[in-house]
Design a protein around this motif. Structure first.
Motif, PDB file in Angstrom:
ATOM      1  N   GLN A  42      21.699 -12.793 -34.527  1.00 25.75           N
ATOM      2  CA  GLN A  42      22.947 -12.811 -35.287  1.00 25.75           C
ATOM      3  C   GLN A  42      24.117 -13.291 -34.443  1.00 25.75           C
ATOM      4  N   PHE A  43      24.133 -12.913 -33.157  1.00 21.22           N
ATOM      5  CA  PHE A  43      25.201 -13.368 -32.264  1.00 21.22           C
ATOM      6  C   PHE A  43      25.173 -14.889 -32.142  1.00 21.22           C
ATOM      7  N   LEU A  44      23.968 -15.468 -31.985  1.00 24.62           N
ATOM      8  CA  LEU A  44      23.855 -16.916 -31.856  1.00 24.62           C
ATOM      9  C   LEU A  44      24.301 -17.622 -33.130  1.00 24.62           C
ATOM     10  N   ARG A  45      23.910 -17.054 -34.279  1.00 25.54           N
ATOM     11  CA  ARG A  45      24.289 -17.682 -35.555  1.00 25.54           C
ATOM     12  C   ARG A  45      25.786 -17.553 -35.818  1.00 25.54           C
ATOM     13  N   ASN A  46      26.332 -16.375 -35.571  1.00 27.29           N
ATOM     14  CA  ASN A  46      27.755 -16.144 -35.850  1.00 27.29           C
ATOM     15  C   ASN A  46      28.642 -17.065 -35.013  1.00 27.29           C
ATOM     16  N   HIS A  47      28.268 -17.242 -33.756  1.00 23.18           N
ATOM     17  CA  HIS A  47      29.120 -18.015 -32.857  1.00 23.18           C
ATOM     18  C   HIS A  47      28.659 -19.463 -32.676  1.00 23.18           C
ATOM     19  N   LYS A  48      27.540 -19.815 -33.373  1.00 25.00           N
ATOM     20  CA  LYS A  48      27.045 -21.200 -33.365  1.00 25.00           C
ATOM     21  C   LYS A  48      26.835 -21.707 -31.936  1.00 25.00           C
ATOM     22  N   ILE A  49      26.039 -20.945 -31.201  1.00 24.12           N
ATOM     23  CA  ILE A  49      25.740 -21.291 -29.813  1.00 24.12           C
ATOM     24  C   ILE A  49      24.241 -21.175 -29.572  1.00 24.12           C
ATOM     25  N   PHE A  50      23.764 -21.768 -28.462  1.00 24.18           N
ATOM     26  CA  PHE A  50      22.369 -21.645 -28.088  1.00 24.18           C
ATOM     27  C   PHE A  50      22.261 -21.776 -26.570  1.00 24.18           C
ATOM     28  N   PRO A  51      21.876 -20.692 -25.860  1.00 29.81           N
ATOM     29  CA  PRO A  51      21.754 -20.763 -24.393  1.00 29.81           C
ATOM     30  C   PRO A  51      20.606 -21.687 -24.006  1.00 29.81           C
ATOM     31  N   LEU A  52      20.838 -22.522 -22.991  1.00 34.28           N
ATOM     32  CA  LEU A  52      19.865 -23.539 -22.614  1.00 34.28           C
ATOM     33  C   LEU A  52      19.119 -23.214 -21.326  1.00 34.28           C
ATOM     34  N   PHE A  53      19.864 -23.133 -20.228  1.00 32.40           N
ATOM     35  CA  PHE A  53      19.211 -22.882 -18.945  1.00 32.40           C
ATOM     36  C   PHE A  53      20.254 -22.346 -17.971  1.00 32.40           C
ATOM     37  N   ARG A  54      19.765 -21.696 -16.916  1.00 31.14           N
ATOM     38  CA  ARG A  54      20.641 -21.148 -15.884  1.00 31.14           C
ATOM     39  C   ARG A  54      20.463 -21.935 -14.607  1.00 31.14           C
ATOM     40  N   SER A  55      21.598 -22.251 -13.942  1.00 31.09           N
ATOM     41  CA  SER A  55      21.579 -22.921 -12.649  1.00 31.09           C
ATOM     42  C   SER A  55      22.502 -22.165 -11.707  1.00 31.09           C
ATOM     43  N   GLY A  56      21.907 -21.385 -10.812  1.00 32.30           N
ATOM     44  CA  GLY A  56      22.724 -20.567  -9.919  1.00 32.30           C
ATOM     45  C   GLY A  56      23.499 -19.524 -10.705  1.00 32.30           C
ATOM     46  N   ASN A  57      24.821 -19.570 -10.582  1.00 37.16           N
ATOM     47  CA  ASN A  57      25.679 -18.613 -11.270  1.00 37.16           C
ATOM     48  C   ASN A  57      26.259 -19.193 -12.555  1.00 37.16           C
ATOM     49  N   ALA A  58      25.680 -20.285 -13.053  1.00 38.65           N
ATOM     50  CA  ALA A  58      26.197 -20.951 -14.248  1.00 38.65           C
ATOM     51  C   ALA A  58      25.132 -20.964 -15.338  1.00 38.65           C
ATOM     52  N   LEU A  81      28.185 -14.634 -16.075  1.00 42.86           N
ATOM     53  CA  LEU A  81      27.952 -15.961 -15.521  1.00 42.86           C
ATOM     54  C   LEU A  81      29.064 -16.920 -15.929  1.00 42.86           C
ATOM     55  N   GLU A  82      29.241 -17.983 -15.149  1.00 37.21           N
ATOM     56  CA  GLU A  82      30.151 -19.045 -15.545  1.00 37.21           C
ATOM     57  C   GLU A  82      29.467 -19.895 -16.614  1.00 37.21           C
ATOM     58  N   ILE A  83      30.207 -20.311 -17.619  1.00 40.35           N
ATOM     59  CA  ILE A  83      29.628 -21.015 -18.760  1.00 40.35           C
ATOM     60  C   ILE A  83      29.925 -22.505 -18.674  1.00 40.35           C
ATOM     61  N   GLU A  84      28.884 -23.313 -18.819  1.00 39.97           N
ATOM     62  CA  GLU A  84      29.023 -24.769 -18.868  1.00 39.97           C
ATOM     63  C   GLU A  84      28.700 -25.219 -20.291  1.00 39.97           C
ATOM     64  N   PRO A  85      29.722 -25.483 -21.127  1.00 39.88           N
ATOM     65  CA  PRO A  85      29.453 -25.821 -22.531  1.00 39.88           C
ATOM     66  C   PRO A  85      28.917 -27.238 -22.693  1.00 39.88           C
ATOM     67  N   MET A  86      28.032 -27.396 -23.663  1.00 36.20           N
ATOM     68  CA  MET A  86      27.556 -28.704 -24.112  1.00 36.20           C
ATOM     69  C   MET A  86      27.690 -28.732 -25.630  1.00 36.20           C
ATOM     70  N   VAL A  87      27.699 -29.920 -26.210  1.00 41.99           N
ATOM     71  CA  VAL A  87      27.865 -30.019 -27.647  1.00 41.99           C
ATOM     72  C   VAL A  87      26.530 -30.391 -28.290  1.00 41.99           C
ATOM     73  N   GLY A 454      27.779 -26.654  -2.848  1.00 42.66           N
ATOM     74  CA  GLY A 454      28.113 -26.504  -4.261  1.00 42.66           C
ATOM     75  C   GLY A 454      27.219 -25.446  -4.889  1.00 42.66           C
ATOM     76  N   CYS A 455      27.847 -24.469  -5.546  1.00 35.61           N
ATOM     77  CA  CYS A 455      27.086 -23.400  -6.181  1.00 35.61           C
ATOM     78  C   CYS A 455      27.899 -22.845  -7.350  1.00 35.61           C
ATOM     79  N   GLY A 456      27.339 -21.867  -8.035  1.00 37.19           N
ATOM     80  CA  GLY A 456      28.042 -21.283  -9.170  1.00 37.19           C
ATOM     81  C   GLY A 456      29.320 -20.586  -8.772  1.00 37.19           C
ATOM     82  N   HIS A 457      29.346 -20.002  -7.565  1.00 33.33           N
ATOM     83  CA  HIS A 457      30.530 -19.283  -7.102  1.00 33.33           C
ATOM     84  C   HIS A 457      31.737 -20.208  -6.980  1.00 33.33           C
ATOM     85  N   CYS A 458      31.510 -21.440  -6.540  1.00 30.66           N
ATOM     86  CA  CYS A 458      32.619 -22.388  -6.333  1.00 30.66           C
ATOM     87  C   CYS A 458      32.661 -23.472  -7.401  1.00 30.66           C
TER      88      CYS A 458
END
Length: 529
Positions: A42-58, A81-87, A454-458
């Motif tokens: 329901q959270f994914l449908r309500n907010h129209k999002i879909f988690p893809l993959f994790r890279s470090g802290n992102a 985690l830090e979020i990297e949006p895609m469309v 380069g990492c999720g922290h920076c």
């Protein structure tokens, strides 16, 4: 294949062009059950999002609307985690959710996302003068737009995120079809998810109301100020609006009252710190901080005042504007409209029996001359000046019309500075520079430097935070003798270096060798003389 979407203004454009983020074709993407296990359907449908993959802290997340900063912050809060949006296409997203959750019923209407308003508590300034004229229709409409719930939530989230991301400035820049939001973090502007174009007027009006500006006036620049509490810390925002082609650009300077630094935190070497502490302990004289705009001069001034303030000294400042409120210091702000300039304030400040005077900036020869004479009458004077280095500060005063014998008599020292980014401690790694570079830097073969991978922290920049590079020139009898003869900057520099003054370049090289910053940052901000 490049995916196109219809545009009301003209021909079709790609998803990436419209939203400024990567496009992801979910129909061709392999789902990751482990990543999806942390989210309910329901959270994914309500907010129209879909988690893809994790890279470090992102965490990469596909979104129908990657500009929905409220949803992005909610995901960040839940995951840490830090979020990297895609469309992505909405149809592909619905199909992907159905595929993972065994084709359950269609989505319900999107639920409203609430914001914890206790995170950001406004500090109301003193009320303005009574008897203001009644606003006409246009200003009333602006107020209505500024008070709409989506606008209020979006502005609150933007300010909260800016503070948590350690941004020094927030830029709101309107374009023809979109609004750009950028944070200046560690001196570099970074693009973040922006609101839709139809929220632009409301967002700008909201900021102007918060900053006590005239929302009806859009034709001329305005300045304002706003205070609030974020995460238990009192934050000041110094706000400037500027009329541009497609609306009003807004820049908000963030001043964190809890982040007043001490001298030891600025980045002085042991030797330069001892010299600086000796200069500020003097009972009289002028000490000048020099450097270009944005090099941290004001921060250094406040660190010095914080070091010497106390009940036994009368410290008075003239600033434009007052950036930090400090106890045991009398602070005054110039008002150009009222005719209250640095020069006017300085002439009257001597009647206030000061022990220490801080002048935000010396902008002309007359102000410089009065500052010098104040020091000769027994006050310790701190100020800033735009000059390239310490020796150049001395010659700059003479070029402004101050007599050389006055400069020689009054100036105790000059501190030139620059700001460079620090290497991220989470991903710092050693490397050996190219042999040609080592030769150019006059370093022995095999010299080791450091850089961030380069990492999720920076945020994959390799840098986190900033530190100062300093060049401390303390005047003595030999330097005073040469100053009287109107020397060139190079003549002053050569004499100072013979007396063990370390240049900005040399200080930067030492910090690069120590793994504090990179050689690229040193070369970007300084030059070898």
């Amino acid at each position: 294949m490049e995916i196109k979407i219809p545009s009301e203004e003209g021909p079709e454009i790609s998803y990436e062009q419209r939203y400024g983020v990567p496009f992801i074709d979910l129909s061709q993407f392999k789902l990751d059950p482990e990543i999806l296990s942390g989210f309910n359907e329901q959270f994914l449908r309500n907010h129209k999002i879909f988690p893809l993959f994790r890279s470090g802290n992102a965490l990469a997340v596909a979104m129908v609307d990657p500009h929905d900063i409220v949803t992005i912050d909610e995901i960040r809060r839940q995951t840490g985690l830090e979020i990297e949006p895609m469309v992505c296409r909405e149809s592909d997203l619905s199909q992907a959710i159905a595929q993972h959750f065994s084709d359950v019923p269609a989505a319900q209407p999107e639920a409203e996302i609430t914001v914890d308003e206790t995170e950001l508590t406004t500090i109301e300034p003193d009320a303005g003068p009574e008897g203001t004229t009644e606003l006409d229709l246009a200003p009333r409409q602006l107020e209505e737009k500024a008070s709409e719930a989506p606008v209020v939530r979006w502005v609150n989230h933007m300010l909260i995120r800016a503070v948590r991301d350690r941004a020094s400035d927030v830029h709101v820049e309107p374009g023809r079809e979109s609004v750009s939001i950028r944070f200046r973090v560690d001196g570099i502007l970074q693009q973040i998810a922006a609101p839709k174009k139809n929220l632009q007027i409301g967002v700008v009006s909201r900021i102007k109301i918060m900053s006590r500006m005239n929302i009806a006036e859009k034709r001329v620049p305005q300045d304002g100020r706003y205070s609030c509490i974020i995460d238990g810390r009192e934050i000041d925002f110094r706000v400037s609006t500027f009329p541009v082609t497609y609306g009003e650009a807004v820049v908000m300077r963030i001043l964190d009252r809890m982040r007043l630094l001490s001298l030891t935190e600025l980045g002085f070497s042991k030797n330069d710190l001892e010299i600086t502490e000796g200069m500020i302990a003097k009972p009289h004289g002028v000490i000048i901080i020099s450097g270009p705009t944005g090099s941290g001069k004001t921060t250094t001034l406040y660190a010095i005042l914080n070091e010497i303030r106390g009940t036994e000294k009368n410290i008075i400042s003239i600033e434009d504007p007052v950036e930090y409120d400090m106890d045991n210091i009398t602070q005054s702000q110039v008002n150009l409209r009222a005719g209250y300039t640095y020069l006017v304030g300085l002439r009257h400040i001597l009647r206030q029996d000061p022990d220490v005077i801080m002048i935000g900036e010396v902008r002309d020869g007359e102000t410089a001359g009065v500052s010098i004479r104040a020091a000769l009458t027994g006050q310790l004077v701190f100020t800033t000046l735009h000059a390239n280095d310490g020796p150049g500060t001395i010659t700059r005063l003479i070029d402004m019309g101050v007599e050389p014998f006055l400069v020689a008599s009054a100036v105790e020292g000059a501190i030139a500075q620059r700001l460079v980014r620090k290497i991220c401690p989470k991903c710092k790694a050693p490397y050996f520079p190219h042999e040609k570079l080592a030769t150019e830097l006059e370093l022995p073969a095999g010299t080791q430097f450091f850089k961030g991978k380069g990492c999720g922290h920076c945020r994959n920049t390799g840098y986190s935070g900033r530190i100062g590079l300093f060049e401390v020139l303390r005047t003595n009898d030999q330097i005073r003798d040469i100053v009287i003869s109107r020397p060139t900057t190079s003549a002053v520099r050569n004499l100072a270096r013979k007396q063990n003054m370390h240049t900005l370049w040399e200080d930067g090289i030492q910090k690069a060798l120590a793994g504090i910053t990179t050689i690229d940052e040193v070369m970007r901000e300084t030059e070898k003389l």
